[in-house]
Design a protein around this motif. Structure first.
Motif, PDB file in Angstrom:
ATOM      1  N   ASP A   1       6.287 -31.610 -51.623  1.00 56.74           N
ATOM      2  CA  ASP A   1       7.127 -32.341 -52.422  1.00 56.74           C
ATOM      3  C   ASP A   1       8.555 -31.797 -52.389  1.00 56.74           C
ATOM      4  OD1 ASP A   1       5.393 -34.642 -53.017  1.00 56.74           O
ATOM      5  OD2 ASP A   1       4.499 -33.204 -54.609  1.00 56.74           O
ATOM      6  N   GLU A   2       8.768 -30.391 -52.921  1.00 53.41           N
ATOM      7  CA  GLU A   2       9.778 -29.696 -53.056  1.00 53.41           C
ATOM      8  C   GLU A   2      10.513 -29.538 -51.599  1.00 53.41           C
ATOM      9  OE1 GLU A   2      10.303 -27.930 -55.872  1.00 53.41           O
ATOM     10  OE2 GLU A   2       8.742 -28.960 -56.968  1.00 53.41           O
ATOM     11  N   LEU A   3       9.532 -29.300 -50.651  1.00 52.62           N
ATOM     12  CA  LEU A   3      10.386 -29.145 -49.385  1.00 52.62           C
ATOM     13  C   LEU A   3      11.037 -30.523 -48.782  1.00 52.62           C
ATOM     14  CD1 LEU A   3       9.143 -27.140 -46.583  1.00 52.62           C
ATOM     15  CD2 LEU A   3       8.616 -29.596 -46.058  1.00 52.62           C
ATOM     16  N   VAL A   4      10.326 -31.618 -48.944  1.00 51.85           N
ATOM     17  CA  VAL A   4      10.827 -32.820 -48.529  1.00 51.85           C
ATOM     18  C   VAL A   4      11.944 -33.385 -49.539  1.00 51.85           C
ATOM     19  CG1 VAL A   4      10.155 -35.318 -48.631  1.00 51.85           C
ATOM     20  CG2 VAL A   4       8.504 -33.721 -47.582  1.00 51.85           C
ATOM     21  N   ALA A   5      11.961 -32.981 -50.725  1.00 49.98           N
ATOM     22  CA  ALA A   5      13.313 -33.239 -51.627  1.00 49.98           C
ATOM     23  C   ALA A   5      14.274 -32.405 -51.168  1.00 49.98           C
ATOM     24  CB  ALA A   5      12.750 -32.955 -53.183  1.00 49.98           C
ATOM     25  N   ALA A   6      14.115 -31.252 -50.839  1.00 50.65           N
ATOM     26  CA  ALA A   6      15.260 -30.497 -50.179  1.00 50.65           C
ATOM     27  C   ALA A   6      15.782 -30.772 -48.935  1.00 50.65           C
ATOM     28  CB  ALA A   6      14.751 -28.965 -50.236  1.00 50.65           C
ATOM     29  N   TRP A   7      15.004 -31.339 -47.970  1.00 53.75           N
ATOM     30  CA  TRP A   7      15.409 -32.012 -46.817  1.00 53.75           C
ATOM     31  C   TRP A   7      16.266 -33.120 -46.946  1.00 53.75           C
ATOM     32  CZ3 TRP A   7      16.947 -29.136 -42.903  1.00 53.75           C
ATOM     33  CH2 TRP A   7      16.137 -27.909 -42.634  1.00 53.75           C
ATOM     34  N   ARG A   8      15.663 -33.972 -48.176  1.00 56.49           N
ATOM     35  CA  ARG A   8      16.344 -35.262 -48.111  1.00 56.49           C
ATOM     36  C   ARG A   8      17.672 -34.986 -48.742  1.00 56.49           C
ATOM     37  NH1 ARG A   8      11.182 -38.254 -50.493  1.00 56.49           N
ATOM     38  NH2 ARG A   8      10.424 -39.403 -48.578  1.00 56.49           N
ATOM     39  N   ALA A   9      17.723 -34.040 -49.783  1.00 57.44           N
ATOM     40  CA  ALA A   9      19.211 -34.055 -50.094  1.00 57.44           C
ATOM     41  C   ALA A   9      20.122 -33.219 -49.089  1.00 57.44           C
ATOM     42  CB  ALA A   9      18.939 -32.838 -51.388  1.00 57.44           C
ATOM     43  N   GLN A  10      19.726 -32.347 -48.239  1.00 62.37           N
ATOM     44  CA  GLN A  10      20.426 -31.742 -47.218  1.00 62.37           C
ATOM     45  C   GLN A  10      20.788 -32.551 -46.240  1.00 62.37           C
ATOM     46  OE1 GLN A  10      22.109 -28.807 -47.868  1.00 62.37           O
ATOM     47  NE2 GLN A  10      21.135 -29.273 -50.005  1.00 62.37           N
ATOM     48  N   ARG A  11      20.008 -33.428 -45.481  1.00 60.50           N
ATOM     49  CA  ARG A  11      20.020 -34.101 -44.540  1.00 60.50           C
ATOM     50  C   ARG A  11      19.576 -35.707 -44.788  1.00 60.50           C
ATOM     51  NH1 ARG A  11      20.450 -31.957 -39.332  1.00 60.50           N
ATOM     52  NH2 ARG A  11      21.064 -34.367 -38.994  1.00 60.50           N
ATOM     53  N   PRO A  12      20.345 -36.315 -45.656  1.00 55.19           N
ATOM     54  CA  PRO A  12      19.893 -37.784 -45.912  1.00 55.19           C
ATOM     55  C   PRO A  12      19.894 -38.642 -44.444  1.00 55.19           C
ATOM     56  CG  PRO A  12      22.109 -37.230 -46.661  1.00 55.19           C
ATOM     57  CD  PRO A  12      21.430 -35.956 -46.156  1.00 55.19           C
ATOM     58  N   ASP A  13      20.391 -38.258 -43.527  1.00 58.18           N
ATOM     59  CA  ASP A  13      20.429 -38.956 -42.395  1.00 58.18           C
ATOM     60  C   ASP A  13      19.329 -39.137 -41.520  1.00 58.18           C
ATOM     61  OD1 ASP A  13      21.256 -36.369 -42.027  1.00 58.18           O
ATOM     62  OD2 ASP A  13      21.575 -36.688 -39.805  1.00 58.18           O
ATOM     63  N   LEU A  14      18.093 -38.053 -42.102  1.00 57.34           N
ATOM     64  CA  LEU A  14      16.931 -37.913 -41.095  1.00 57.34           C
ATOM     65  C   LEU A  14      15.897 -38.643 -42.061  1.00 57.34           C
ATOM     66  CD1 LEU A  14      17.187 -34.219 -39.755  1.00 57.34           C
ATOM     67  CD2 LEU A  14      17.656 -36.325 -38.709  1.00 57.34           C
ATOM     68  N   ASP A  15      14.945 -39.210 -41.374  1.00 59.42           N
ATOM     69  CA  ASP A  15      13.488 -39.617 -41.936  1.00 59.42           C
ATOM     70  C   ASP A  15      12.858 -38.436 -41.898  1.00 59.42           C
ATOM     71  OD1 ASP A  15      11.363 -40.986 -42.641  1.00 59.42           O
ATOM     72  OD2 ASP A  15      11.178 -42.160 -40.962  1.00 59.42           O
ATOM     73  N   VAL A  16      12.519 -38.000 -43.040  1.00 56.57           N
ATOM     74  CA  VAL A  16      11.688 -36.867 -43.295  1.00 56.57           C
ATOM     75  C   VAL A  16      10.191 -37.183 -43.823  1.00 56.57           C
ATOM     76  CG1 VAL A  16      13.561 -35.042 -43.604  1.00 56.57           C
ATOM     77  CG2 VAL A  16      12.637 -36.321 -45.511  1.00 56.57           C
ATOM     78  N   GLU A  17      10.043 -38.347 -43.737  1.00 53.25           N
ATOM     79  CA  GLU A  17       8.730 -39.069 -44.144  1.00 53.25           C
ATOM     80  C   GLU A  17       7.493 -38.200 -43.415  1.00 53.25           C
ATOM     81  OE1 GLU A  17       6.832 -40.905 -47.099  1.00 53.25           O
ATOM     82  OE2 GLU A  17       8.967 -40.385 -47.026  1.00 53.25           O
ATOM     83  N   PRO A  18       7.394 -38.101 -41.915  1.00 55.72           N
ATOM     84  CA  PRO A  18       6.561 -37.305 -41.262  1.00 55.72           C
ATOM     85  C   PRO A  18       6.073 -36.125 -42.065  1.00 55.72           C
ATOM     86  CG  PRO A  18       7.912 -38.408 -39.814  1.00 55.72           C
ATOM     87  CD  PRO A  18       8.465 -38.320 -41.139  1.00 55.72           C
ATOM     88  N   MET A  19       6.950 -35.452 -42.703  1.00 47.22           N
ATOM     89  CA  MET A  19       6.788 -34.214 -43.276  1.00 47.22           C
ATOM     90  C   MET A  19       5.927 -34.373 -44.320  1.00 47.22           C
ATOM     91  SD  MET A  19      10.218 -32.076 -43.881  1.00 47.22           S
ATOM     92  CE  MET A  19      10.827 -31.341 -42.211  1.00 47.22           C
ATOM     93  N   GLN A  20       5.694 -35.539 -45.141  1.00 52.16           N
ATOM     94  CA  GLN A  20       4.847 -35.832 -46.081  1.00 52.16           C
ATOM     95  C   GLN A  20       3.226 -35.540 -45.759  1.00 52.16           C
ATOM     96  OE1 GLN A  20       5.514 -36.534 -49.258  1.00 52.16           O
ATOM     97  NE2 GLN A  20       7.376 -37.580 -49.478  1.00 52.16           N
ATOM     98  N   VAL A  21       3.005 -36.126 -44.413  1.00 50.31           N
ATOM     99  CA  VAL A  21       1.756 -35.915 -44.108  1.00 50.31           C
ATOM    100  C   VAL A  21       1.338 -34.632 -43.227  1.00 50.31           C
ATOM    101  CG1 VAL A  21       0.083 -37.077 -42.623  1.00 50.31           C
ATOM    102  CG2 VAL A  21       1.488 -38.424 -43.988  1.00 50.31           C
ATOM    103  N   LEU A  22       2.105 -34.414 -42.116  1.00 51.46           N
ATOM    104  CA  LEU A  22       2.006 -33.463 -41.322  1.00 51.46           C
ATOM    105  C   LEU A  22       2.089 -32.029 -41.749  1.00 51.46           C
ATOM    106  CD1 LEU A  22       3.366 -34.989 -38.120  1.00 51.46           C
ATOM    107  CD2 LEU A  22       1.053 -35.069 -38.915  1.00 51.46           C
ATOM    108  N   SER A  23       3.242 -31.839 -42.822  1.00 50.21           N
ATOM    109  CA  SER A  23       3.259 -30.454 -43.368  1.00 50.21           C
ATOM    110  C   SER A  23       1.983 -30.426 -44.326  1.00 50.21           C
ATOM    111  CB  SER A  23       4.341 -30.452 -44.173  1.00 50.21           C
ATOM    112  OG  SER A  23       5.551 -30.429 -43.633  1.00 50.21           O
ATOM    113  N   ARG A  24       1.563 -31.440 -44.834  1.00 54.27           N
ATOM    114  CA  ARG A  24       0.187 -31.175 -45.935  1.00 54.27           C
ATOM    115  C   ARG A  24      -0.833 -30.921 -44.883  1.00 54.27           C
ATOM    116  NH1 ARG A  24       3.019 -35.168 -48.992  1.00 54.27           N
ATOM    117  NH2 ARG A  24       3.210 -34.065 -50.935  1.00 54.27           N
ATOM    118  N   VAL A  25      -0.980 -31.504 -43.752  1.00 56.39           N
ATOM    119  CA  VAL A  25      -2.269 -31.441 -42.683  1.00 56.39           C
ATOM    120  C   VAL A  25      -2.069 -29.798 -42.219  1.00 56.39           C
ATOM    121  CG1 VAL A  25      -3.002 -31.931 -40.320  1.00 56.39           C
ATOM    122  CG2 VAL A  25      -2.441 -33.619 -41.951  1.00 56.39           C
ATOM    123  N   SER A  26      -0.810 -29.288 -41.852  1.00 60.14           N
ATOM    124  CA  SER A  26      -0.592 -27.755 -41.503  1.00 60.14           C
ATOM    125  C   SER A  26      -1.051 -27.022 -42.676  1.00 60.14           C
ATOM    126  CB  SER A  26       0.897 -27.708 -41.059  1.00 60.14           C
ATOM    127  OG  SER A  26       0.999 -26.372 -40.676  1.00 60.14           O
TER     128      SER A  26
END
Length: 186
Positions: free
Chosen positions: A27-52
């Motif tokens: 959640d922290e990682l995704v929030a940080a990327w959303r703040a820094q790169r709002p132009d990117l869809d970071v939604e895959p991180m919600q699943v794949l970072s957790r799987v990793s």
């Protein structure tokens, strides 16, 4: 300045937990990327970072379960392929290759090492005078059964936060995700 930004990110991530769901590092990682790169869809991180991250915990659990019974992961893989074959717990080296996805040279080395440890034995294949069958020894059967029991206990602990319905849903979703990879052999 860095510490203040980290605190603001943590506060923003915590504030968005209003739905009552537990928060994690992703959640922290995704929030940080959303703040820094709002132009990117970071939604895959919600699943794949957790799987990793879960895969790392599973690897630790697997290594611990196997080591507790004097086995390496590769030894468990070969022994469990033989055990799953059912009585008389034997396969050809070719069948073991297909079950474990290693090269023939690697499999020969593994069979040699398992035979030297008394976990398997080589026997002539009665259907092919040139062939060999690899048979699980009683010692190998006891080792793989004990390691499997320990592994399943550890895996159940990893999944303890989910109820039976959630486990079924997760298994189904992961199957849907993985099936195309399995079909293409990737």
């Amino acid at each position: 300045m860095g510490r203040l930004a980290d605190e603001e990110r943590a506060g923003a991530a915590s504030a968005s937990a209003a739905d009552g769901e537990p928060r994690d590092e992703v959640d922290e990682l995704v929030a940080a990327w959303r703040a820094q790169r709002p132009d990117l869809d970071v939604e895959p991180m919600q699943v794949l970072s957790r799987v990793s991250r879960l895969a790392r915990h599973l690897d630790i659990a697997r290594r611990g379960a196997f080591a507790g019974h004097g086995l390496e992961a590769w030894e468990f893989d070969v022994l469990s392929a033989l055990r799953r074959a059912g009585p008389p717990f034997q396969l050809t080296p070719g069948a073991l290759l297909r079950a474990t996805l290693v090269t023939s040279g690697t499999m020969t080395n593994r069979i040699d090492r398992l035979a030297a440890a008394g976990l398997v034995r080589r026997e002539p294949d009665p259907r092919d005078r040139r062939g060999v069958l690899v048979t699980l020894s009683e010692r190998g059967e006891a080792a793989v059964d004990a390691a499997l029991t320990d592994l399943l206990n550890r895996e159940q602990s990893l999944l303890a936060g989910l109820d039976a319905g959630e486990l079924g849903t997760l298994a189904s979703l992961l199957r849907t995700l993985l099936a195309p990879f399995d079909a293409t052999g990737r």
